[in-house]
Design an enzyme around this catalytic site. Structure first.
Site: not given
Ligand SMILES: *Cc1c(COP(=O)(O)O)cnc(C)c1O
Length: 403
Positions: A362, A216-217, A191, A122
């Site tokens: 997805r 939020y996921k 993560d 990511f």
């Molecule tokens: C969604 C996601 C994030 C989100 O980061 P924020 O700083 O909370 O917006 C981080 N790492 C991964 C792998 C994600 O999928």
């Protein structure tokens, strides 16, 4: 397998709690891995928080218990991580939390030059790792995620990776990577953005030093809800930001900074009282469901989805996620050369997934609100779209800012 049999399973499912979320009956919501739906009681919690603010003004910090709310929220997330309550803090965003923990991990290994990260992970993870490396005079080594375990060596200060990859849904063997890192003397930062709330997590069994994630996921906390940090008990990591809420006694207003015990030292400024309300409402829905149970249902849902893809649309799309359930998160990605337009056509028909460039459709399978019939209806709608070619209409090519 037919729709009637699946509807019967929905009616008799011990884990499914769709009625506790704001989801219209007709909506096939397969995007809980991007933004979970609001819990039914989210609105009420926000409203009563605003009323406490109006009625009690600043006294609400004491009267409404706001002063302890971040601790309470952390204590509610801890069981979903296999963690103890003092090991978790709710604060900032995943990106900030990642920055803080990567710096702490590097400082705990002052003589090791390398941050080991996954290639094509990511973006925020790579950006932040590069920023930490440049700040501390270290370097980033990027390797394919399935070779992290073999690559970690005694040059590595910290290895960091997403437990589940946001594109393919590939899940790492966390126990194996944790053991390899520990064996090499490297720290770990997980993560868990695409993991917590959908899969089994046991950070103690993983030998994890740190973990971060968003709420939020799959945790359904709402857009911009705070992130969380895990710090293994017994660690005494150096905190970089040292805000007053990370102090052991913020309201002593003392001159020198003394860290709070455990993860709470990474709480920097005033906690997001408003943003924690929908999250707390959503965490109620997880009560009494073990992470292992979440994973079992998520796995059964993704397995059914892949089986139906093979059976009904296998000639039109390619499964881009691992077929081995042990290597898969709670999502399935399908490859199609016009994935963007196909997804827009799906959304237009009430089947919500998302698109990741260049060619992925997805779909996320949140164990508490995805119905068995959602899997069936999602596939049937996709089959119709692919067979009819309706996705080729111009209106499905127009790009939205958030894909
Ligand atoms: C969604 C996601 C994030 C989100 O980061 P924020 O700083 O909370 O917006 C981080 N790492 C991964 C792998 C994600 O999928």
């Amino acid at each position: 397998m037919d729709r009637t049999a699946l509807a019967a399973r929905d009616a008799d499912d011990p884990i499914l709690r769709r009625e506790r979320f704001e989801l219209p009956d007709a909506l096939v919501y397969l995007d809980g891995n991007s933004l979970g739906p609001p819990a039914r009681r989210a609105q009420e919690r926000v409203t009563s928080m605003l009323a406490a603010w109006r009625d009690d003004q600043i006294s609400a910090w004491n009267r409404a218990g706001w002063v302890h709310l971040a601790d309470e929220t952390a204590a509610r997330i801890a069981p979903l991580l296999g963690a103890d309550r003092g090991e978790v803090a709710v604060t900032d965003s995943t990106s900030v939390d990642l920055f803080q923990t990567l710096v702490a991990a590097c400082r705990a290994r002052p003589d090791r030059p390398v941050l080991l990260i996954e290639q094509d992970g990511f973006p925020t993870d790579r950006y932040v790792a590069e920023a930490v490396a440049s700040l501390l005079g270290r370097s980033v080594r990027q390797v394919p995620r399935d070779t992290l375990t073999q690559t970690v060596d005694d040059d590595v200060a910290v290895v960091t990776a997403a437990h589940v990859d946001y594109r393919s849904g590939h899940r790492l063997d966390a126990v194996a990577l944790g053991r390899a890192a520990r064996g090499a003397g490297a720290m770990t930062v997980w993560d868990l953005a695409h993991t917590t709330g959908a899969l089994d997590v046991d950070l103690h069994a993983w030998d994890a030093d740190f973990a971060v994630g968003c709420t939020y996921k799959f945790l359904n906390g709402g857009p911009g809800a705070p992130g969380y940090v895990y710090v293994a008990g017994g660690l005494d990591p150096e905190a970089t930001i040292r805000g007053w809420w990370g102090h052991g006694q913020p309201f002593a207003f003392s001159t020198g900074w003394e860290p709070a015990a455990g993860a709470a030292r990474f709480r920097n400024g005033s906690p997001p009282i408003l943003a924690m309300q929908p999250l707390l409402a959503a965490l109620d829905v997880f009560d009494g469901v073990a992470p292992r149970t979440l994973q079992e249902r998520a796995t059964a849902l993704t397995t059914l989805f892949i089986d139906l893809v093979d059976e009904r649309i296998g000639d039109a799309v390619e499964v881009a996620s691992p077929r081995d359930a042990a290597l898969r998160g709670a999502q399935v990605s399908l490859r199609h050369p016009s994935a963007y337009a196909v997804m827009q056509a799906l959304i237009d028909r009430g089947v919500i997934g998302d698109h990741r460039p260049p060619d992925l459709l997805r779909f996320g399978f949140a164990p508490l609100h995805t119905r068995w019939t959602d899997v069936w209806d999602g596939i049937e709608t996709l089959r119709h779209i692919l067979a009819s070619g309706v996705w080729e209409q111009d209106r499905y090519a127009a790009r939205n800012e958030v894909p």
